[in-house]
Design a protein around this motif. Sequence first.
Motif, PDB file in Angstrom:
ATOM      1  N   GLY A 184     -62.123 -17.008 -81.561  1.00 20.76           N
ATOM      2  CA  GLY A 184     -61.517 -17.253 -80.240  1.00 20.76           C
ATOM      3  C   GLY A 184     -61.179 -18.713 -80.187  1.00 20.76           C
ATOM      4  O   GLY A 184     -60.951 -19.321 -81.286  1.00 20.76           O
ATOM      5  N   TYR A 185     -60.846 -19.280 -79.023  1.00 21.97           N
ATOM      6  CA  TYR A 185     -60.328 -20.486 -78.850  1.00 21.97           C
ATOM      7  C   TYR A 185     -61.407 -21.692 -78.570  1.00 21.97           C
ATOM      8  O   TYR A 185     -61.068 -22.860 -78.254  1.00 21.97           O
ATOM      9  CB  TYR A 185     -59.351 -20.476 -77.793  1.00 21.97           C
ATOM     10  CG  TYR A 185     -58.191 -19.871 -78.235  1.00 21.97           C
ATOM     11  CD1 TYR A 185     -57.179 -20.055 -79.216  1.00 21.97           C
ATOM     12  CD2 TYR A 185     -57.861 -18.579 -77.535  1.00 21.97           C
ATOM     13  CE1 TYR A 185     -56.315 -19.454 -79.696  1.00 21.97           C
ATOM     14  CE2 TYR A 185     -56.669 -17.861 -77.830  1.00 21.97           C
ATOM     15  CZ  TYR A 185     -56.027 -18.359 -79.071  1.00 21.97           C
ATOM     16  OH  TYR A 185     -54.864 -17.596 -79.541  1.00 21.97           O
ATOM     17  N   SER A 186     -62.723 -21.176 -78.254  1.00 22.03           N
ATOM     18  CA  SER A 186     -63.719 -22.170 -77.741  1.00 22.03           C
ATOM     19  C   SER A 186     -64.377 -22.794 -78.875  1.00 22.03           C
ATOM     20  O   SER A 186     -64.095 -22.426 -80.158  1.00 22.03           O
ATOM     21  CB  SER A 186     -64.978 -21.389 -76.726  1.00 22.03           C
ATOM     22  OG  SER A 186     -65.242 -20.725 -77.840  1.00 22.03           O
ATOM     23  N   SER A 187     -64.899 -24.016 -78.590  1.00 26.36           N
ATOM     24  CA  SER A 187     -65.665 -24.611 -79.744  1.00 26.36           C
ATOM     25  C   SER A 187     -67.153 -24.911 -79.300  1.00 26.36           C
ATOM     26  O   SER A 187     -67.349 -24.745 -78.120  1.00 26.36           O
ATOM     27  CB  SER A 187     -65.119 -26.056 -79.761  1.00 26.36           C
ATOM     28  OG  SER A 187     -65.041 -26.697 -78.703  1.00 26.36           O
ATOM     29  N   LEU A 188     -67.778 -25.314 -80.218  1.00 27.34           N
ATOM     30  CA  LEU A 188     -69.165 -25.318 -79.901  1.00 27.34           C
ATOM     31  C   LEU A 188     -69.420 -26.622 -78.900  1.00 27.34           C
ATOM     32  O   LEU A 188     -70.469 -26.562 -78.109  1.00 27.34           O
ATOM     33  CB  LEU A 188     -70.161 -25.829 -81.074  1.00 27.34           C
ATOM     34  CG  LEU A 188     -70.342 -24.752 -82.266  1.00 27.34           C
ATOM     35  CD1 LEU A 188     -71.057 -25.077 -83.740  1.00 27.34           C
ATOM     36  CD2 LEU A 188     -71.073 -23.461 -81.559  1.00 27.34           C
ATOM     37  N   SER A 189     -68.691 -27.550 -78.950  1.00 24.96           N
ATOM     38  CA  SER A 189     -68.496 -28.618 -78.022  1.00 24.96           C
ATOM     39  C   SER A 189     -68.259 -28.191 -76.392  1.00 24.96           C
ATOM     40  O   SER A 189     -68.991 -28.953 -75.566  1.00 24.96           O
ATOM     41  CB  SER A 189     -67.480 -29.682 -78.276  1.00 24.96           C
ATOM     42  OG  SER A 189     -66.359 -29.356 -78.224  1.00 24.96           O
ATOM     43  N   TYR A 190     -67.830 -27.045 -76.318  1.00 31.87           N
ATOM     44  CA  TYR A 190     -67.420 -26.377 -74.913  1.00 31.87           C
ATOM     45  C   TYR A 190     -68.764 -25.514 -74.721  1.00 31.87           C
ATOM     46  O   TYR A 190     -69.327 -25.510 -73.690  1.00 31.87           O
ATOM     47  CB  TYR A 190     -66.313 -25.688 -74.925  1.00 31.87           C
ATOM     48  CG  TYR A 190     -66.122 -24.775 -73.945  1.00 31.87           C
ATOM     49  CD1 TYR A 190     -65.487 -25.349 -72.989  1.00 31.87           C
ATOM     50  CD2 TYR A 190     -66.372 -23.416 -73.861  1.00 31.87           C
ATOM     51  CE1 TYR A 190     -64.877 -24.501 -71.444  1.00 31.87           C
ATOM     52  CE2 TYR A 190     -65.962 -22.742 -72.781  1.00 31.87           C
ATOM     53  CZ  TYR A 190     -65.179 -23.186 -71.537  1.00 31.87           C
ATOM     54  OH  TYR A 190     -65.108 -22.342 -70.344  1.00 31.87           O
ATOM     55  N   LEU A 191     -69.138 -24.716 -75.701  1.00 31.11           N
ATOM     56  CA  LEU A 191     -70.435 -23.674 -75.527  1.00 31.11           C
ATOM     57  C   LEU A 191     -71.612 -24.455 -75.311  1.00 31.11           C
ATOM     58  O   LEU A 191     -72.538 -24.034 -74.672  1.00 31.11           O
ATOM     59  CB  LEU A 191     -70.311 -23.103 -76.711  1.00 31.11           C
ATOM     60  CG  LEU A 191     -69.175 -21.733 -77.082  1.00 31.11           C
ATOM     61  CD1 LEU A 191     -69.673 -21.119 -78.340  1.00 31.11           C
ATOM     62  CD2 LEU A 191     -68.987 -21.286 -75.843  1.00 31.11           C
ATOM     63  N   LYS A 192     -71.951 -25.872 -75.822  1.00 29.13           N
ATOM     64  CA  LYS A 192     -73.119 -26.390 -75.517  1.00 29.13           C
ATOM     65  C   LYS A 192     -73.587 -26.612 -74.160  1.00 29.13           C
ATOM     66  O   LYS A 192     -74.720 -26.914 -73.899  1.00 29.13           O
ATOM     67  CB  LYS A 192     -73.284 -27.679 -76.363  1.00 29.13           C
ATOM     68  CG  LYS A 192     -72.526 -28.879 -75.857  1.00 29.13           C
ATOM     69  CD  LYS A 192     -72.700 -30.205 -76.778  1.00 29.13           C
ATOM     70  CE  LYS A 192     -71.765 -31.056 -76.300  1.00 29.13           C
ATOM     71  NZ  LYS A 192     -71.725 -32.430 -76.998  1.00 29.13           N
ATOM     72  N   PHE A 193     -72.649 -26.632 -73.228  1.00 28.72           N
ATOM     73  CA  PHE A 193     -72.749 -26.880 -71.884  1.00 28.72           C
ATOM     74  C   PHE A 193     -73.254 -25.597 -71.213  1.00 28.72           C
ATOM     75  O   PHE A 193     -73.616 -25.555 -70.024  1.00 28.72           O
ATOM     76  CB  PHE A 193     -71.593 -27.628 -71.011  1.00 28.72           C
ATOM     77  CG  PHE A 193     -71.145 -28.811 -71.725  1.00 28.72           C
ATOM     78  CD1 PHE A 193     -72.014 -30.130 -71.295  1.00 28.72           C
ATOM     79  CD2 PHE A 193     -70.107 -29.091 -72.384  1.00 28.72           C
ATOM     80  CE1 PHE A 193     -71.883 -30.917 -71.687  1.00 28.72           C
ATOM     81  CE2 PHE A 193     -69.791 -30.278 -73.053  1.00 28.72           C
ATOM     82  CZ  PHE A 193     -70.629 -31.434 -72.458  1.00 28.72           C
TER      83      PHE A 193
END
Length: 281
Positions: A184-193
Amino acid sequence: HAKQQGGNRAQFNNPTINAAVKRTFNLENELQHALENEEFFIHYQPIVDLQNKDIVELEALLRWENSKYGYISPDEFIPILEETGLIRKVGKWILKTVSEQINSWHKQDIHLSKVAVNISPIQFNDENFIRDLHEILQETQLNPKYLNFEITENVLYDFNKSLDILYKLHNLHINISIDDFGTGYSSLSYLKFLPIDTIKIDKSFIDNLDEDGKMIVQSIITMGKNLHYTLIAEGIETEKQLEFLKMLGCERGQGYLFSTPLSTDAVTRLLGRNSVTKHLL
Ligand code: C2E
Ligand code: MG
Ligand code: MG
Ligand code: MG
């Protein structure tokens, strides 16, 4: 002739497209009655600890067998369920069936930490999702800590709404896994929140362990571990893949090398003949 049937509707003169449209139309018709005709069932695929191949979890996978069309792959029928909205009802049925099955295993002294259930984006973002979940938990009396929900990155397009739903699940002790991670388009830096427990590395990366592929998998594992996610590699088929993933410190895996998805009976036999807490493949 399309013109005669519907004025300005698109015309399909390509026989391949025609056949595909016709098949989708027919499958859609069959799917309307599939639930009441009891054509759905669930298979369970073991998720293992890569170090010792202990079964640590199961993933519930929907199966459909129709009298006219035979066995149809989820990759073909799940999108139809989503387009028609039928996935709401079917998704509820899956959750209820899995919850009852976990209860039944407990009665047979078969204890698994969790069973993972795939949640469609349409189901997840449906306004009744949490209410339906509570209703099922009420009906089945299942402790929700035995559930793990698998969602894909594209479910989380509305950050605030996702945050709200994910915290409601988190507060019930339902684990959240990001399925097919990396596609997909998300990154771990987005998911970590977000309150997410597990990252499932997509099979396409495990299939592709050339020089560059190895670097990609290595970075996902290193970042994932540093952010304290549980990591699961999907679609492991060879010893070579297993050795590489172990070397990088990936803890868990799933794939035909260990087991294909199994019928309820087969998984009950497999887990029942092993000790209560340890299930070796
Ligand atoms: P997924 O959730 O990523 O599930 C993993 C898929 O990979 C499953 O395919 C599984 O059988 C397959 N698989 C596992 N190990 C291997 C391997 O070593 N080699 C190969 N070639 N395949 C492997 P399946 O059951 O056909 O499901 C396909 C997709 O359909 C799932 O991908 C999921 O996105 C969707 N799906 C399946 N069941 C459900 C369900 O109950 N609800 C929803 N919403 N979606 C579902
Ligand atoms: Mg999945
Ligand atoms: Mg997956
Ligand atoms: Mg997939």
